[in-house]
Write an enzyme that holds these catalytic residues in place. Structure first.
Site, short mmCIF file in Angstrom:
data_model
loop_
_atom_site.label_atom_id
_atom_site.label_comp_id
_atom_site.label_asym_id
_atom_site.label_seq_id
_atom_site.Cartn_x
_atom_site.Cartn_y
_atom_site.Cartn_z
N LYS A 210 0.83 -1.21 0.00
CA LYS A 210 0.00 0.00 0.00
C LYS A 210 0.86 1.26 0.00
O LYS A 210 0.64 2.18 -0.79
CB LYS A 210 -0.90 -0.01 1.24
CG LYS A 210 -1.49 1.32 1.62
CD LYS A 210 -2.38 1.22 2.84
CE LYS A 210 -1.72 1.38 4.19
NZ LYS A 210 -1.29 2.73 4.54
N ARG B 149 -5.19 10.35 4.72
CA ARG B 149 -4.22 11.45 4.83
C ARG B 149 -3.20 11.42 3.71
O ARG B 149 -2.64 12.46 3.35
CB ARG B 149 -3.51 11.38 6.17
CG ARG B 149 -4.45 11.33 7.35
CD ARG B 149 -3.66 11.14 8.61
NE ARG B 149 -2.65 12.16 8.69
CZ ARG B 149 -2.85 13.40 9.12
NH1 ARG B 149 -4.04 13.75 9.52
NH2 ARG B 149 -1.88 14.27 9.17
N ARG C 43 -0.22 14.44 13.42
CA ARG C 43 0.25 14.27 12.04
C ARG C 43 0.16 15.52 11.17
O ARG C 43 -0.55 15.55 10.16
CB ARG C 43 -0.48 13.10 11.38
CG ARG C 43 -0.28 11.80 12.13
CD ARG C 43 -0.92 10.63 11.45
NE ARG C 43 -0.18 10.16 10.31
CZ ARG C 43 -0.57 9.15 9.55
NH1 ARG C 43 -1.69 8.53 9.80
NH2 ARG C 43 0.16 8.76 8.53
N1 EPU Z 1 5.47 14.89 11.03
C1 EPU Z 1 5.45 16.23 11.34
N2 EPU Z 1 5.34 17.12 10.31
C2 EPU Z 1 5.24 16.72 9.01
C3 EPU Z 1 5.27 15.34 8.71
C4 EPU Z 1 5.39 14.43 9.75
O1 EPU Z 1 5.53 16.62 12.49
O2 EPU Z 1 5.16 17.57 8.12
C5 EPU Z 1 5.60 13.91 12.12
C6 EPU Z 1 4.36 13.02 12.23
O3 EPU Z 1 3.36 13.62 13.01
C7 EPU Z 1 4.93 11.77 12.84
C8 EPU Z 1 6.32 11.68 12.23
O4 EPU Z 1 6.63 13.00 11.79
O5 EPU Z 1 5.01 11.91 14.21
C9 EPU Z 1 6.49 10.73 11.06
O6 EPU Z 1 5.46 10.94 10.11
P1 EPU Z 1 5.60 10.63 8.57
O7 EPU Z 1 5.35 11.89 7.82
O8 EPU Z 1 6.85 9.88 8.28
O9 EPU Z 1 4.36 9.66 8.32
P2 EPU Z 1 3.52 9.61 7.00
O10 EPU Z 1 4.38 9.88 5.84
O11 EPU Z 1 2.26 10.38 7.17
C10 EPU Z 1 3.96 7.08 6.45
C11 EPU Z 1 3.12 5.85 6.27
C12 EPU Z 1 2.57 5.44 7.63
C13 EPU Z 1 3.77 5.14 8.55
C14 EPU Z 1 4.67 6.38 8.64
C15 EPU Z 1 5.92 6.13 9.45
C16 EPU Z 1 2.27 6.13 4.01
C17 EPU Z 1 1.13 6.42 3.12
N3 EPU Z 1 2.03 6.17 5.33
O12 EPU Z 1 3.10 8.07 7.00
O13 EPU Z 1 1.82 4.26 7.42
O14 EPU Z 1 3.31 4.80 9.83
O15 EPU Z 1 5.05 6.80 7.32
O16 EPU Z 1 6.65 5.09 8.93
O17 EPU Z 1 3.38 5.86 3.55
C18 EPU Z 1 0.22 2.62 7.99
O18 EPU Z 1 0.47 2.06 6.91
O19 EPU Z 1 -0.47 2.07 8.90
C19 EPU Z 1 0.75 3.96 8.25
C20 EPU Z 1 0.25 4.76 9.18
#
Ligand code: EPU
Length: 419
Positions: free
Chosen positions: A22, A93, A122
């Protein structure tokens, strides 16, 4: 709302194949916006989040078709909208992933600001601050991100914090920026490398994805491409955990073990016997009671936050006490209260859970709160005495393809109850 009814106590045994990932598929579908030519994607998992991403592209005017081999063709040459509406963003998201491609291709995007979610606040400030460095003008109005740029200009960017989708957004935007962009303090997850490989197939010039420094030389145009979505490491890890808690013996095919070495190492610590080759992993749980394993989640190559909830179940029935530190998300222990209703002994203080092993779990009616939390409840149901009913399973359908079918194939007894 549909529910899953799980009769616990069966050992999982047999062989299954891993589905497409995914979290690799979502940015790759978004990247199709960058080209006027056809994109063909193979091995896409059949999941609600993938449908939502297609719905989003469809709402902008993309043409999407499916052939007899289940390959998807996406044509975004005639987009009429550059907007991701709140109705879709609030359900997923990852919709934020269209921001980078829309800016690169059209110089404009309007994306609903994702709100909070069950696992933490997030925010997307790292995405926005980095895009500003490429020259993008960003304002927040009425719950929307309104972004505009005449021409993206390459820049040296150091992210304020590590973000997976943020790194992906910037890679996509910089692919068509003028000049060279460097990205530092980036995510190094395998899905980052997958996206870079796909973009390079489209004609982008990206080096260093998966390392600490990504270098992107912008090109004027990106072409069509065909791509096979790699297997889902978190799906594989989830089934490995299910086998461990049921004293099972399973083989997972179509998965590259180098994508989940930290998970494999932790599973070995529980007493499980793991073997792997280039494209498969097998697990045999030789101990009747798993040993406890301490875990600290952190960005790749460390232990993935997306496997934390599932490992709670191993620790919950282990022979001792384990400490679990969640350092990626601020609120990713929502499964704990539900697991405790099944007899687990877990206490949470801040970002740490202390899990004391108990002799057995019992079935109960429980409620899923997010994708990985629901996986942990199903796993707990598999090793609990009696029947477990997991409610709100739409969470699981977002990220696990045919989960009850795959688990039943391995010997579980799970029935989907209609709403
Ligand atoms: N964060 C910020 N500011 C930002 C972006 C992130 O503070 O602009 C913080 C977030 O709040 C969090 C941390 O940084 O505490 C990491 O967030 P990240 O942006 O890496 O997460 P994401 O890109 O939204 C992806 C996966 C998630 C997975 C995380 C961490 C996708 C579509 N989603 O999310 O997948 O948990 O990376 O590895 O790639 C899941 O599949 O169940 C899932 C939640």
């Amino acid at each position: 709302m549909e529910k899953l009814l799980i009769k616990g106590g069966n050992n999982l045994k047999g062989k299954i194949s891993c589905s497409g990932a995914k979290n690799a598929a979502l940015p790759i579908i978004a990247a199709s916006i960058l080209s006027d030519e056809k994109i063909v994607l193979k091995n896409l998992p059949y999941l609600q989040d993938i449908t939502t991403m297609f719905e989003l592209l469809g709402s902008m005017g993309a043409e999407i078709s499916l052939d007899e081999n289940m390959n998807f063709t996406i044509n975004t040459s005639d987009l009429k909208e550059i907007e991701a509406r709140y109705e879709l963003v609030k359900t997923m998201r990852a919709s934020i992933l269209v921001l980078g491609p829309l800016l690169a291709k059209y110089g404009e995007a309007k994306i609903a600001l994702p709100g909070g979610c069950a696992i933490g606040s997030r925010p997307v400030n790292y995405h926005l601050d980095s895009l500003k460095k490429l020259g993008v003008n960003i304002s927040l109005k009425n719950g929307y991100i309104e972004a505009k740029v005449n021409k993206l200009k390459g820049a040296d960017i150091v992210f304020d914090g590590i973000t997976v989708t943020g790194t992906e957004n910037l890679m996509m935007a910089a692919s068509m920026a003028e000049g060279v962009t460097t990205l530092q303090n980036v995510a190094k997850e395998p899905e980052i490398k997958d996206l870079a490989e796909f973009l390079n197939k489209m004609g982008a010039k990206i080096d260093g994805a998966g390392t600490d420094l990504i270098k992107i030389t912008g090109v004027k145009k990106l072409q069509g491409a065909e791509f096979n979505i790699p297997a889902d490491r978190i799906e594989a890890g989830t089934y490995l955990v299910a086998a461990v808690v049921t004293q099972g013996e399973i083989l997972i095919e179509n998965i590259d073990p180098s994508r989940l070495m930290q998970v494999i190492e932790k599973l070995k610590e529980t007493g499980a016997c793991i073997e792997y080759d280039k494209n498969s992993i097998s697990v045999f749980m030789r101990e009747s009671i798993p040993k406890p394993v301490d875990i600290t989640t952190a960005p790749f190559p460390n232990f993935p936050t997306d496997m934390q909830a599932q490992f709670s179940v191993i620790n919950a029935i282990s022979s001792g006490i384990a400490k679990v530190n969640e350092t990626v998300f601020e609120n990713r222990f929502m499964h704990v209260l539900e697991l405790n209703r099944m007899g687990c002994d877990i206490s949470v203080k801040g970002n740490q859970a202390i899990i004391k092993g108990v002799n057995s779990l019992y079935g109960a009616e429980v409620m899923a709160t997010d994708l990985r939390a629901s996986a942990s409840l199903i796993i707990a149901g598999l090793c609990a005495e009696g029947e477990t009913i997991v409610d709100r399973i739409y969470h699981i359908d977002r990220g696990y393809e045919r989960i009850e079918e795959k688990l039943n194939y391995l010997g579980a007894e799970i029935t989907r109850l209609p709403s």
